[in-house]
Write a protein that holds these residues in place. Sequence first.
Motif, PDB file in Angstrom:
ATOM      1  N   UNK A   1      10.829 -17.630  -1.417  1.00 55.09           N
ATOM      2  CA  UNK A   1       9.964 -17.851  -1.054  1.00 55.09           C
ATOM      3  C   UNK A   1       9.579 -19.175   0.515  1.00 55.09           C
ATOM      4  N   UNK A   2      10.722 -19.169   0.904  1.00 55.51           N
ATOM      5  CA  UNK A   2      11.650 -19.399   2.607  1.00 55.51           C
ATOM      6  C   UNK A   2      11.181 -19.478   3.792  1.00 55.51           C
ATOM      7  N   UNK A   3      11.040 -18.054   2.950  1.00 56.23           N
ATOM      8  CA  UNK A   3      11.337 -17.266   4.118  1.00 56.23           C
ATOM      9  C   UNK A   3       9.556 -16.807   4.207  1.00 56.23           C
ATOM     10  N   UNK A   4       8.799 -16.611   3.644  1.00 60.80           N
ATOM     11  CA  UNK A   4       7.057 -16.510   3.225  1.00 60.80           C
ATOM     12  C   UNK A   4       6.489 -17.799   3.762  1.00 60.80           C
ATOM     13  N   UNK A   5       7.273 -19.188   3.694  1.00 62.59           N
ATOM     14  CA  UNK A   5       6.775 -20.205   3.850  1.00 62.59           C
ATOM     15  C   UNK A   5       6.666 -20.597   5.106  1.00 62.59           C
ATOM     16  N   UNK A   6       7.612 -20.768   5.846  1.00 64.34           N
ATOM     17  CA  UNK A   6       8.372 -20.834   6.829  1.00 64.34           C
ATOM     18  C   UNK A   6       7.547 -19.481   8.271  1.00 64.34           C
TER      19      UNK A   6
END
Length: 498
Positions: A23-28
């Motif tokens: 989620x972190x990699x996708x969101x940022x």
Amino acid sequence: MFDAEGSPSADELVADSVRLRRIYDDDLGSGGRTGSPRSVVSDSWQRSLAARIDPESRLPPVVYDADEVTSIREDHPLHGVLPLLRTTLVSIADEAMHVMLVTDADGHILWRDGAHGLLHSADDVGLMEGTRWSEDAIGTNAMGTALAVDEPVRIHSAEHLVRTFHDWTCVAAPVHDPDTGDTIGAIDISGPLHTVHPALVQLVTATAHLAENQLRVRLAIADERLRVKNMPHLAKLRGVESALLSPSGRVIASEPYGRFPERIRLVAGSDRVDLGDGREMAVEELGEGYLLVPPSRRRGRVVASAGATTLGLRFTGGAGPRITVDGEEAAATLRPAEILTALALHPDGLSGEQLTLMLYGDEGNPTTVRGEIHRLRSSLGTELLQTRPYRLAAVPDADFLQVRDALREGRTADALDACHGELLPRSEAPAVRELRDELTAGLRHAVLASGDAGLLHRFTGHPLGADDLEAHEKLLELLDPDDPRRGAVAARVERLLA
């Protein structure tokens, strides 16, 4: 994130961490469809990014060194409840391989305790005293986010904005001042992500409430002491409308009962207050707290103790500063002398920001000054050194004020009598440097302009004039040829020329 009825297994913790990192990699990054962060996390990310926090940052900023942290702790309201926090949390932190952290309202870590084997790992990511963990300093984290939203928060693994902390889980809850309701700090439990337990949020929240309850008990005790000590002030007014206030402006006693609001907003430096209903009252400062009386019954400046009522300051000369309180003299260190110099120059008082500027210049920190004031009040007495604003309750008998006043009134001989040398010669405080230059240059100019041989002779034997060639040459011009002092003065001129 986890079922609160049971502890997640190590495999579940690892799997959840992997999910959060996606989620972190996708969101940022690429904006994929692996899911969304919780709203408290998403909102915090947005605030942190708006503050220009780089997700690839390494460590939080170090704001205070060890000495500064020690002085700030002593003046912080959570200092008194540390035994409760340690009893409640540290043993649990030790067993669960966690670290207990306590911050101030700005997110600076002031206390740290817990599993000894984990402290080195905590050091590696900046979880140590003196660092700042607000969202605008190091991004989303439990301490900073709890302070930002004023609610308990758990931040797990890749919910941290800064990648450095993705191997950690942190739980924090804010602590409030029971007097004002203001947030005064946060309590946090942090540890490696595989040690997280769903009950930590409830535990930390309950501990924060316990701390607030203990602060509330301490406040009630302080109120009662203030009430007992100062009720005679109300009694002497014999029924005249009046009120006794706590240092924060809460009404803790009044005459008659019920005629005042629960809290009165006091303006620093003002001796009047408008109650908002057409009534204006005079504000008189007590040793702790305030007395409201009708303006016609104002008694003037109050010194609330029969103790420290006279203050002498001898700060000129190379022998070191000396302070005399009620006839008892003692040596003083430089910083208290600098504080007293600034306050003596401003009898109406100074705010924390003003005093900080006078002591440290633009780089100063009002929190450091509060700690120094706290220690000085403990030494001199709370009645003599008052707050809101910072000021002296007694007019000081200060040698530097005598020199300044005599020079301004043209009494050069009196100025020379009062001066023992430079004002606090080792001080670099801006206010002291400015006054020191004014007194040194002013006294020299006045003596040289006087044309008085006797005054010049005294000045050349003074610490400020002993090496002044121009003063010696001027004296030599004024002395009669047969004056017995000429020989010594001429010899001194020769030595200065050499």
